[in-house]
Scaffold this motif. Sequence first.
Motif, PDB file in Angstrom:
ATOM      1  N   THR A 103       0.849  -1.192   0.000  1.00  4.41           N
ATOM      2  CA  THR A 103       0.000   0.000   0.000  1.00  4.41           C
ATOM      3  C   THR A 103       0.882   1.238   0.000  1.00  4.41           C
ATOM      4  O   THR A 103       1.817   1.350   0.795  1.00  4.41           O
ATOM      5  N   LEU A 104       0.574   2.169  -0.891  1.00  2.00           N
ATOM      6  CA  LEU A 104       1.303   3.427  -0.973  1.00  2.00           C
ATOM      7  C   LEU A 104       0.733   4.401   0.042  1.00  2.00           C
ATOM      8  O   LEU A 104      -0.481   4.578   0.141  1.00  2.00           O
ATOM      9  N   GLY A 105       1.593   5.009   0.824  1.00  4.22           N
ATOM     10  CA  GLY A 105       1.107   5.941   1.838  1.00  4.22           C
ATOM     11  C   GLY A 105       2.232   6.747   2.441  1.00  4.22           C
ATOM     12  O   GLY A 105       3.290   6.931   1.843  1.00  4.22           O
ATOM     13  N   HIS A 106       1.998   7.250   3.643  1.00  5.30           N
ATOM     14  CA  HIS A 106       2.983   8.029   4.381  1.00  5.30           C
ATOM     15  C   HIS A 106       3.193   7.391   5.751  1.00  5.30           C
ATOM     16  O   HIS A 106       2.306   6.739   6.290  1.00  5.30           O
ATOM     17  N   LEU A 107       4.370   7.614   6.301  1.00  4.93           N
ATOM     18  CA  LEU A 107       4.767   6.943   7.531  1.00  4.93           C
ATOM     19  C   LEU A 107       4.595   7.851   8.745  1.00  4.93           C
ATOM     20  O   LEU A 107       4.712   9.066   8.651  1.00  4.93           O
ATOM     21  N   GLY A 108       4.276   7.241   9.885  1.00  2.70           N
ATOM     22  CA  GLY A 108       4.389   7.928  11.161  1.00  2.70           C
ATOM     23  C   GLY A 108       3.305   8.920  11.487  1.00  2.70           C
ATOM     24  O   GLY A 108       3.578  10.096  11.711  1.00  2.70           O
ATOM     25  N   GLU A 109       2.048   8.472  11.518  1.00  2.34           N
ATOM     26  CA  GLU A 109       0.963   9.388  11.865  1.00  2.34           C
ATOM     27  C   GLU A 109       1.073   9.836  13.321  1.00  2.34           C
ATOM     28  O   GLU A 109       1.359   9.045  14.213  1.00  2.34           O
ATOM     29  N   GLY A 154       9.775  15.295  14.086  1.00  2.00           N
ATOM     30  CA  GLY A 154      11.055  14.718  13.686  1.00  2.00           C
ATOM     31  C   GLY A 154      11.596  15.221  12.364  1.00  2.00           C
ATOM     32  O   GLY A 154      12.804  15.189  12.137  1.00  2.00           O
ATOM     33  N   SER A 155      10.721  15.685  11.473  1.00  2.04           N
ATOM     34  CA  SER A 155      11.140  16.157  10.159  1.00  2.04           C
ATOM     35  C   SER A 155       9.980  16.940   9.562  1.00  2.04           C
ATOM     36  O   SER A 155       9.004  17.243  10.260  1.00  2.04           O
ATOM     37  N   ALA A 156      10.081  17.253   8.286  1.00  2.00           N
ATOM     38  CA  ALA A 156       8.945  17.878   7.601  1.00  2.00           C
ATOM     39  C   ALA A 156       7.726  16.974   7.732  1.00  2.00           C
ATOM     40  O   ALA A 156       7.844  15.749   7.780  1.00  2.00           O
ATOM     41  N   VAL A 157       6.543  17.557   7.797  1.00  2.00           N
ATOM     42  CA  VAL A 157       5.324  16.782   7.981  1.00  2.00           C
ATOM     43  C   VAL A 157       4.343  17.072   6.855  1.00  2.00           C
ATOM     44  O   VAL A 157       4.356  18.141   6.258  1.00  2.00           O
ATOM     45  N   ARG A 158       3.514  16.094   6.585  1.00  2.00           N
ATOM     46  CA  ARG A 158       2.411  16.261   5.638  1.00  2.00           C
ATOM     47  C   ARG A 158       1.125  16.270   6.451  1.00  2.00           C
ATOM     48  O   ARG A 158       0.905  15.399   7.305  1.00  2.00           O
ATOM     49  N   VAL A 159       0.276  17.252   6.214  1.00  2.00           N
ATOM     50  CA  VAL A 159      -0.980  17.360   6.960  1.00  2.00           C
ATOM     51  C   VAL A 159      -1.972  16.352   6.388  1.00  2.00           C
ATOM     52  O   VAL A 159      -2.354  16.424   5.210  1.00  2.00           O
ATOM     53  N   LYS A 160      -2.380  15.417   7.217  1.00  2.00           N
ATOM     54  CA  LYS A 160      -3.365  14.428   6.798  1.00  2.00           C
ATOM     55  C   LYS A 160      -4.781  14.978   6.941  1.00  2.00           C
ATOM     56  O   LYS A 160      -5.608  14.860   6.047  1.00  2.00           O
ATOM     57  N   GLU A 161      -5.057  15.579   8.091  1.00  3.29           N
ATOM     58  CA  GLU A 161      -6.377  16.153   8.354  1.00  3.29           C
ATOM     59  C   GLU A 161      -6.282  17.076   9.557  1.00  3.29           C
ATOM     60  O   GLU A 161      -5.272  17.112  10.258  1.00  3.29           O
ATOM     61  N   THR A 198      -3.577  16.431  12.398  1.00  2.00           N
ATOM     62  CA  THR A 198      -3.033  15.080  12.301  1.00  2.00           C
ATOM     63  C   THR A 198      -2.066  15.071  11.136  1.00  2.00           C
ATOM     64  O   THR A 198      -2.432  15.451  10.018  1.00  2.00           O
ATOM     65  N   VAL A 199      -0.820  14.669  11.380  1.00  3.65           N
ATOM     66  CA  VAL A 199       0.217  14.749  10.361  1.00  3.65           C
ATOM     67  C   VAL A 199       0.903  13.396  10.205  1.00  3.65           C
ATOM     68  O   VAL A 199       0.814  12.520  11.063  1.00  3.65           O
ATOM     69  N   THR A 200       1.598  13.250   9.088  1.00  5.40           N
ATOM     70  CA  THR A 200       2.436  12.080   8.835  1.00  5.40           C
ATOM     71  C   THR A 200       3.788  12.573   8.343  1.00  5.40           C
ATOM     72  O   THR A 200       4.000  13.767   8.172  1.00  5.40           O
ATOM     73  N   GLY A 201       4.697  11.634   8.082  1.00 10.38           N
ATOM     74  CA  GLY A 201       5.931  11.996   7.409  1.00 10.38           C
ATOM     75  C   GLY A 201       5.620  12.531   6.027  1.00 10.38           C
ATOM     76  O   GLY A 201       4.564  12.250   5.446  1.00 10.38           O
ATOM     77  N   SER A 202       6.525  13.300   5.466  1.00  8.30           N
ATOM     78  CA  SER A 202       6.246  13.977   4.191  1.00  8.30           C
ATOM     79  C   SER A 202       6.538  13.115   2.975  1.00  8.30           C
ATOM     80  O   SER A 202       6.010  13.372   1.891  1.00  8.30           O
TER      81      SER A 202
END
Length: 366
Positions: free
Chosen positions: A63-69, A180-187, A216-220
């Motif tokens: 599954t394609l996704g992002h790590l570390g919610e 820990g690093s740049a984050v991607r906003v999930k919601e 709520t964020v994940t790794g970028s």
Amino acid sequence: MGRRRLGLALLTVVAIAGGGVAVTALTGPRTPAPDRTDGKGLPPATAPVTRGDLADSTRQDGTLGHLGERKINAGGPGGTLTWLAPPGSVVRRDERLYEVDGEAVRLMYGDEPMYRTLRTGDKGKDVRQLEENLAALGYTGFDVDEEYTAKTAAAVKRWQKAHDLKQTGTLGPDRIAFAGSAVRVKETGSGSGAGSGGGGRVATGDRATPGSPVLTVTGSEKVVSFKVPAAQAGSAKRGTRVQVTLPDGTRLPGRVSAVGRTATAGEDPQDRTPKIDITVSFDEPAKAEGVDQSPVTVDLTGTTRRDVLSVPVNALLALPDGGFGVQVVEDGAARDVRVELGMFAQGRVEVSGGGLRAGMKVGVPS
């Protein structure tokens, strides 16, 4: 002629310890093969003997996704949310995560949470984290250590001036948050329910109270996750090279970057085999386009045999006195050559013996 073309059923694969070579017992229907049809003893088709690397591989669904919610919680005294980083956006060092009463809270990198207002005389890992970020942003004149000195405060004042803030020389959770690093906003918020304060999604105009989830964020970076049976965990060690096929057919190289330490039963009631979580990182993450949670396939490279001769599996012959051979075609004639078998992979088999060399032609079914 007492010889049979091999069936394609591969019943048993036995690994020779330490050599990384697979010898395969081949069985199939022992019926006369129609491989001599022109009256000259020549096969209907030929394929070349090739020299190169041969690697076995296994294919897994991933599954394609992002790590570390994780959650970004409100800091400071609280107030009204006046801006939120939108879902899908990537927030990097010193960029805005959200605003309360028009005042921005910015992202800094670090594992320690921002739990206090830092000032001259403070010591700790959070001090070092702050100083590392200031140094990465180009602010100098202080030592990067675990002590907040007057020089650190002076650098903080310069950072505050750059953001049109009151220059106090102190810095707290009302201004920065660590990840820990740049984050991607999930919601926004905690992602379920509605309203603020007690969890659920939030929106501008809602009240932010200290400690309540804001984002709520994940790794970028995009990653791939999948599971393998615990018994097969050796096929997906850290560093194992892989090829990932995206939904649009694009194939991208990567490697296994994380292997779970605990085996758990899957969700399928028909398959309770303990499995281990595997994470794959791409060599070039920017090329891994696609929708979150979209299905992909992962080919894991296993044992590799370097610089070996190989032929298509269907070129093998069962010789009348036992063993295996190939039908070499040269100068308009065909002859049977006994061979020793090695690894089977990619529809080919490693062969040796009989004076074989790259470029020779061997008989195959039409």
